[in-house]
Motif scaffolding. Structure first.
Motif, short mmCIF file in Angstrom:
data_model
loop_
_atom_site.label_atom_id
_atom_site.label_comp_id
_atom_site.label_asym_id
_atom_site.label_seq_id
_atom_site.Cartn_x
_atom_site.Cartn_y
_atom_site.Cartn_z
N ASN A 54 0.80 -1.23 0.00
CA ASN A 54 0.00 0.00 0.00
C ASN A 54 0.83 1.28 0.00
OD1 ASN A 54 -2.37 -1.60 0.15
ND2 ASN A 54 -2.04 -1.81 2.36
N MET A 55 2.04 1.19 -0.54
CA MET A 55 2.92 2.35 -0.62
C MET A 55 2.71 3.01 -1.97
SD MET A 55 5.39 3.73 1.19
CE MET A 55 6.47 5.10 0.86
N LYS A 56 2.65 4.32 -2.00
CA LYS A 56 2.59 5.06 -3.26
C LYS A 56 3.94 5.74 -3.43
CE LYS A 56 -1.70 5.19 -5.10
NZ LYS A 56 -2.01 4.85 -6.47
N TRP A 57 4.72 5.28 -4.38
CA TRP A 57 6.05 5.84 -4.62
C TRP A 57 5.93 7.13 -5.43
CZ3 TRP A 57 9.20 3.66 -1.44
CH2 TRP A 57 9.03 2.32 -1.09
N GLU A 117 0.55 3.60 -13.98
CA GLU A 117 -0.84 3.61 -13.51
C GLU A 117 -1.41 2.19 -13.52
OE1 GLU A 117 -2.66 6.54 -16.07
OE2 GLU A 117 -2.06 8.21 -14.76
N GLU A 118 -1.08 1.42 -14.56
CA GLU A 118 -1.55 0.02 -14.62
C GLU A 118 -0.94 -0.82 -13.51
OE1 GLU A 118 -0.59 -1.27 -18.60
OE2 GLU A 118 -2.22 -0.09 -19.51
N ALA A 119 0.33 -0.58 -13.21
CA ALA A 119 1.01 -1.35 -12.17
C ALA A 119 0.47 -1.00 -10.78
CB ALA A 119 2.52 -1.08 -12.22
N GLY A 120 0.09 0.26 -10.59
CA GLY A 120 -0.38 0.72 -9.29
C GLY A 120 0.79 0.95 -8.34
N GLY A 121 0.58 1.77 -7.33
CA GLY A 121 1.61 2.02 -6.33
C GLY A 121 2.54 3.18 -6.65
N TYR A 122 2.23 3.94 -7.70
CA TYR A 122 3.08 5.08 -8.08
C TYR A 122 2.22 6.34 -8.16
CZ TYR A 122 6.37 1.42 -9.22
OH TYR A 122 7.19 0.34 -9.14
N GLU A 123 2.70 7.41 -7.55
CA GLU A 123 2.05 8.71 -7.64
C GLU A 123 2.94 9.59 -8.50
OE1 GLU A 123 1.26 12.66 -4.89
OE2 GLU A 123 1.97 10.83 -3.93
#
Length: 171
Positions: free
Chosen positions: A4-7, A36-42
């Motif tokens: 649940n980390m947003k890098w 965006e598809e992978a998720g976890g990145y801002e």
């Protein structure tokens, strides 16, 4: 792995024609789509800079030091042209080398095209920011990012002191 980390991620396209607006940037948006598809990145920054080493170094320092990016992905400027200075700019802002990511991308890309050996992309650490140079074409960006995406969260977790070192293999 850190769940649940947003890098916090910056995307920097290095292109004279993209910067001048004479060519549409397709590689930066490809990076955004894959993250965006992978998720976890801002995505905290998405910019186009010219093939100018000093301007790129300044952008890398700003994204890392001022904006607090955990990850900076660049696209473009990794070839043999005299204007291709992305690896040099990247190495100049590095505090530590992290060559395995760039080596893995080249090794895996060689299975797709022999021209992969011509990519000079670097992967480094600047304090607590991971910087990875991706090639300039959207096709190569997609291939290379797909090769490394599964390992990035663990590496970022270790870099940030949030994840323990492990001898295990990626799942």
């Amino acid at each position: 792995e850190v769940k649940n980390m947003k890098w916090k991620t910056a995307i920097i396209t290095v292109s004279d024609s993209g910067f001048q607006g004479t060519r549409e940037d397709k590689s930066g948006p490809m990076i955004r789509k894959l993250l965006e598809e992978a998720g976890g990145y801002e995505i905290i920054q998405e910019i186009i800079v010219p093939d100018d080493q000093e301007k790129l170094e300044e952008a890398l320092r700003t994204c890392a030091d001022t904006m607090g990016a955990d990850l900076i992905l660049t696209t473009g400027g990794t070839g043999f042209s005299m204007r291709d200075r992305t690896p040099e700019a990247t190495m100049n802002v590095a505090t530590r080398n992290a060559p395995g990511i760039a080596e893995a991308m080249r090794a895996l890309s060689l299975k797709v095209t022999p021209r992969a050996m011509l990519s000079r992309g670097a992967s480094v650490i600047r304090n607590e920011t991971l910087i990875v140079n991706l090639p300039g074409s959207p096709k190569a960006v997609k291939e290379c990012l797909e090769f490394i995406l599964s390992s990035l969260p663990h590496g970022l977790g270790i870099l940030k002191g949030l994840d323990g070192e492990c001898g295990g293999t990626a799942s």
